[in-house]
Write an enzyme that holds these catalytic residues in place. Structure first.
Site, mmCIF file in Angstrom:
data_model
loop_
_atom_site.group_PDB
_atom_site.id
_atom_site.type_symbol
_atom_site.label_atom_id
_atom_site.label_comp_id
_atom_site.label_asym_id
_atom_site.label_seq_id
_atom_site.Cartn_x
_atom_site.Cartn_y
_atom_site.Cartn_z
ATOM 1 N N LEU A 175 -66.645 45.431 42.210
ATOM 2 C CA LEU A 175 -67.005 46.371 41.152
ATOM 3 C C LEU A 175 -65.939 47.438 40.910
ATOM 4 O O LEU A 175 -66.147 48.351 40.120
ATOM 5 C CB LEU A 175 -68.330 47.068 41.503
ATOM 6 C CG LEU A 175 -69.562 46.147 41.564
ATOM 7 C CD1 LEU A 175 -70.774 46.918 42.051
ATOM 8 C CD2 LEU A 175 -69.844 45.529 40.204
ATOM 9 N N ARG A 176 -64.791 47.316 41.599
ATOM 10 C CA ARG A 176 -63.745 48.330 41.399
ATOM 11 C C ARG A 176 -63.276 48.368 39.948
ATOM 12 O O ARG A 176 -63.007 49.438 39.412
ATOM 13 C CB ARG A 176 -62.555 48.064 42.316
ATOM 14 C CG ARG A 176 -62.786 48.418 43.772
ATOM 15 C CD ARG A 176 -61.470 48.543 44.535
ATOM 16 N NE ARG A 176 -61.711 48.744 45.949
ATOM 17 C CZ ARG A 176 -61.638 47.797 46.888
ATOM 18 N NH1 ARG A 176 -61.325 46.568 46.523
ATOM 19 N NH2 ARG A 176 -61.866 48.059 48.141
ATOM 20 N N GLY A 177 -63.170 47.193 39.335
ATOM 21 C CA GLY A 177 -62.713 47.150 37.946
ATOM 22 C C GLY A 177 -63.632 47.923 37.024
ATOM 23 O O GLY A 177 -63.176 48.689 36.159
ATOM 24 N N ASP B 148 -55.697 44.811 44.242
ATOM 25 C CA ASP B 148 -57.002 45.205 43.727
ATOM 26 C C ASP B 148 -57.353 46.637 44.099
ATOM 27 O O ASP B 148 -58.134 47.296 43.411
ATOM 28 C CB ASP B 148 -58.068 44.238 44.261
ATOM 29 C CG ASP B 148 -59.474 44.631 43.836
ATOM 30 O OD1 ASP B 148 -59.751 44.579 42.627
ATOM 31 O OD2 ASP B 148 -60.282 45.002 44.705
#
Length: 366
Positions: A285-287, A204
């Protein structure tokens, strides 16, 4: 901005296969280029079969990039305009040099001291002073840090690399000495899925994930073999034949970097990107952040200052596919799930032929 084109070859520098001559593997090349335009995307994880040109393409990218201006005697390759350097040497005339963008290979057997840096024992014994000996992260500053077979690297070292890549700094605490230095690099990892996967928590942290496969078309395979043979037989002539394309791509990257701050992404598109992430049950919220950044970088690369729907379509699977896995035993999605939800949220139809060409098909097929 003056761009210095890479020279075909010199007696002191090994010839590198040109990036523009790499055939196929569009996802990998796009992900690498976007990370060069905006390193804040967070790096690339490239997984694929053996002998598919992963290392060749990554080294070709580093060779393609324009030279950078550095302080000649600085161990971190910092820019003369860097405020930290100017504060360290107030009123001094800084020695300036130009050098190729650093390309650092991290060996699997590297220790944490070798990666992060350690105490200079020789200087401590000879002069009785505590001094810092920079590690690989210092050498990679403002460049590319490449880890082949990253899925075989110790998890704690992967954590160190990802933390530095995300923050842009490396902090070392050794024997009463605390050193903090810039470590701004594009982290590129590659590996073969047959030898094991990274844990989902570590996957991730990579901004993008490209999956490449062995070319099946016999004509294309012959073309790749011939290209490589021509390069091996006469690197100078081969590089000279591709120099115009190399220069054009280099200039395009420089212009994209300059254009990037002015690129805008419509609020409605941002909401729909987050809706896709939500419906795919992507943790954190990285995506969302990475997809926004990658779409902007692609718009800048295409010469625009506004993100269009096609920019999002081209990058969203690369940014989200590796974030769907919850169980370490699950395989990474081919991109089909991501593009299916994208089509529903954005109200566009799936192009079956294009998805098949990119290897993005339902897991049950085949």
């Amino acid at each position: 901005m003056t761009v210095t084109a890479p020279q075909p070859t010199t007696a002191s520098r090994r010839a590198v296969f040109p990036f523009t001559a790499v055939i196929g593997q569009g996802d990998m090349k796009l992900a690498l280029l976007l990370n060069v335009i905006d390193p804040r995307i967070g790096g690339v994880m490239i997984m694929g079969d053996r002998g598919t040109g992963k290392s060749t393409t990554i080294r070709a990218l580093a060779d393609l990039l324009p030279e950078i201006e550095v302080v000649a005697d600085d161990p971190f390759s910092r820019s003369p305009q860097d405020l930290d350097v100017q504060q360290e040497r107030p009123g001094q005339t800084l020695p300036v040099a130009r050098k190729k963008v650093p390309m650092v290979d991290l060996p699997l057997g590297a220790t944490e001291d070798r990666v992060c840096g350690t105490i200079d024992i020789e200087k401590a014994l000879a002069e009785g002073v505590k001094a810092f000996e920079p590690g690989l992260l210092a050498k990679a500053n403002r460049g590319i840090l490449y880890v082949d077979e990253v899925n075989l690297l110790d998890d704690h070292l992967v954590d160190v690399l990802l933390d530095s890549a995300a923050s842009g700094w490396n902090t070392v605490e050794r024997e009463g000495i605390s050193i903090r230095h810039p470590a701004q690099f594009v982290l590129v990892g590659s590996g073969n899925p047959e030898e094991g996967e990274l844990r989902p928590q570590l996957l991730d942290r990579f901004g993008m994930h490209a999956e490449i496969r062995t070319v099946k078309d016999p004509e294309l395979r012959v073309q790749i073999v011939e290209q490589r043979s021509d390069f091996d037989q006469d690197p100078q002539t081969y590089l000279a034949n591709h120099q115009t394309e190399q220069d054009a791509l280099q200039q395009r990257l420089v212009e994209a970097q300059m254009r990037l701050p002015s690129v805008t992404l419509d609020h409605d598109y941002r909401v729909k990107i987050s809706q896709v992430c939500s419906e795919l049950d992507v943790d954190g919220l990285r995506g969302d952040i990475v997809t926004n950044r990658a779409a902007k970088a692609l718009a800048a690369y295409e010469g625009r200052t506004e993100v269009v729907l096609d920019d999002i379509r081209r990058v969203i699977a690369l940014c989200l596919r590796h974030r769907l896995r919850k169980d370490p035993l699950e395989s990474i999605d081919t991109g089909y799930k991501v593009e299916k939800v994208f089509s529903q949220v954005f109200g566009v139809s799936l192009d079956a032929e294009e998805m098949a060409a990119n290897g993005r098909q339902p897991a049950a097929v085949g």
